[in-house]
Design a protein around this motif. Structure first.
Motif, short mmCIF file in Angstrom:
data_model
loop_
_atom_site.label_atom_id
_atom_site.label_comp_id
_atom_site.label_asym_id
_atom_site.label_seq_id
_atom_site.Cartn_x
_atom_site.Cartn_y
_atom_site.Cartn_z
N GLU A 10 -11.12 -4.01 4.53
CA GLU A 10 -10.17 -5.08 4.84
C GLU A 10 -10.05 -6.12 3.73
O GLU A 10 -8.98 -6.65 3.47
N ALA A 66 -7.25 -2.33 1.86
CA ALA A 66 -6.81 -1.76 3.14
C ALA A 66 -5.42 -2.23 3.56
O ALA A 66 -4.57 -1.43 3.92
N LYS A 67 -5.17 -3.56 3.48
CA LYS A 67 -3.87 -4.09 3.92
C LYS A 67 -2.76 -3.52 3.06
O LYS A 67 -1.72 -3.11 3.56
#
Lengths: 224, 269
Positions: free
Chosen positions: B247, B251-252
């Motif tokens: 994250e 990941a985003k």
């Protein structure tokens, strides 16, 4: 043997800076895992040594005695920075691995030692040769150590596979001790032993004699 | 007293020497700067290319690199940060490491999330796409993290499905030659090819295990052989992938990119 020849060749076997004076060991331990960076390191040290001897010798009659070491260090440090910059500009890959040791040539005792012991008393040409000779003496040992370490540690010479390692599908199980710095201590030690068995005059007088442990001294001890 | 030892002479020699030396050093440094920069850039470009398996011939790195598109992204939002020009976006050591030192452009990592000992993470980072006919063929992400002796810097290349690894290439590290430095061994690097990052349920799986991967195990596609004699380096590699693909890392961005790629594919069909 002429004076110049003697100055140039003596430091290689007879008065080797590493084997006899035991100077400059730090970089000899650190850069000798592979031959190629070792060669560059030898080249870097030899050029710094030659030039620092040359320049110290040229200005030796003008150096005030009370600041002479500062003057020498300034010259040496400048030369080291130069060599480091040149290395970065022409072989970035290798400078990443040996860069820090090139910078540490400033503190290499051989350089300072030759400037103080030789270049301060002798003319520029002889000092230059003395630097070259000592550089070669240093290089000789480093190259021997690096050859043994790279061959038996990684199975390669200059990166070319000689002994094919088991992890690359070959038969040779690499000696992991050889890739660690401390193995150089042993190799340099062995080299010094060989050299001193050949040139017996290099053996140092023992600083003291260990007394024999016999009955008489024991009795002498109890009597006192 | 020796004529050299007067105060005047001492000062004169000292000052002249310093001036001469500093002038020579400055001239050399300035004169060689471009050449040094060029070599450094070439070194990084070659690692970027080689992580995506594109490096075929050392000679034409510049030519090969023409196929690479550079983009700056915002790690917090996962969006492209097109206001920052990728060409001028350059850190000193690592692409954007310098940004991670500035409180304005980075976030502090708490000790439980900072598994790769980065201390701070930059908000903006430069990533690379390899495209053929405008279709993404590889995404190359910079990664870094602590090994045994220092930080390893490298590039991770993944396929457009964003789950299959193409390669992992380090361009700077301080690991022990023969042990941790085996991260550079082509044989070990080739083991990464085709490994999956997440399971089909989305669980993060990829790791460097201790010892050899069991070829019969169902987990084998998520596991890479450990480096023998370099447990801490191997763990460092696992940790940095966990961090950078998590994250706080990419990941985003990867989630958004996945939607983007899927939309494009739908259009093409």
């Amino acid at each position: 043997m002429s004076k110049a020849r003697e100055v140039l060749l003596n430091p290689i076997f007879n008065d080797n800076p590493i084997a006899l004076q035991i100077l400059g060991i730090c970089s000899a331990l650190a850069v000798t895992t592979n031959l190629y960076p070792t060669l560059l390191m030898c080249l870097a040290l030899t050029s710094v040594l030659c030039l620092s001897n040359l320049f110290v010798s040229i200005i030796r009659n003008h150096i005030p005695t009370n600041v002479r070491m500062i003057v020498q260090i300034t010259l040496i440090a400048s030369l080291v920075v130069l060599v480091d910059e040149v290395l970065k500009a022409y072989d970035y890959e290798t400078s990443k691995t040996i860069g820090v040791f090139v910078a540490l040539i400033v503190t290499n005792c051989i350089v300072m030692g030759r400037a103080e012991a030789y270049a301060m008393q002798n003319g520029p040409w002889l000092s230059f040769l003395d630097g070259l000779g000592n550089g070669l003496g240093y290089s000789l040992i480093l190259i021997i150590v690096a050859t043994i370490r790279e061959l038996f540690g990684s199975g390669t010479l200059f990166g070319y596979e000689i002994l094919i390692l088991t992890q690359n599908g070959g038969w040779y199980l690499g000696n992991n001790y050889m890739v660690l710095s401390s193995s150089s201590f042993i190799l340099i030690g062995l080299f010094i032993w060989l050299l001193r068995s050949w040139k017996v005059e290099q053996i140092e007088e023992p600083e003291f004699q260990v007394a024999r442990n016999n009955l008489e001294t024991k009795e002498a001890g109890t009597r006192v | 007293m020796n004529k050299n030892d007067t105060l005047l002479k001492t000062l004169f020699v000292g000052i002249t020497l310093c001036l001469v030396c500093s002038i020579i050093i400055s001239l050399t440094a300035v004169g060689l700067r471009d050449q040094q920069k060029l070599l450094k850039q070439k070194d990084q470009q070659s690692k970027i290319l080689s992580s995506a398996g594109l490096l075929t011939n050392q000679k034409n790195i510049e030519e090969l690199f023409m196929a690479i598109e550079e983009r700056v992204i915002n790690l917090d939002t996962g969006e492209y940060a097109d206001s920052l020009d990728p060409k001028s976006f350059d850190g000193k050591n690592f692409e954007s490491e310098d940004y991670s030192k500035d409180p304005l452009t980075s976030v502090q990592l708490s000790s439980d999330t900072d598994i790769s000992s980065l201390k701070r993470r930059e908000n903006f980072i430069k990533i690379y796409f390899y495209k053929e006919n405008n279709n993404i063929k590889a995404v190359i992400l910079p990664v870094r993290g602590l090994g045994l002796w220092g930080t390893l810097y490298g590039y991770l290349a993944i396929e457009p499905d964003l789950n299959t690894i193409i390669g992992l290439e380090y361009f700077s590290h301080k690991e022990t030659p023969g042990l941790g430095a085996e991260v550079d061994n082509p044989r070990w690097k080739s083991k990464w090819r085709g490994k999956k990052i997440r399971s089909s349920s989305g669980e993060f799986k990829i790791e460097v295990i201790k010892g050899l991967v069991n070829l019969e195990s169902p987990e084998r596609k998520y596991q890479v052989d450990g480096l023998s004699g370099a447990t801490i380096t191997s763990r460092g590699v696992s940790n940095m992938l966990t961090f950078w693909l998590g994250e706080l890392g990419y990941a985003k961005f990867l989630n958004k990119l996945k939607v983007e790629i899927e939309n494009e594919e739908a259009l093409n069909v």
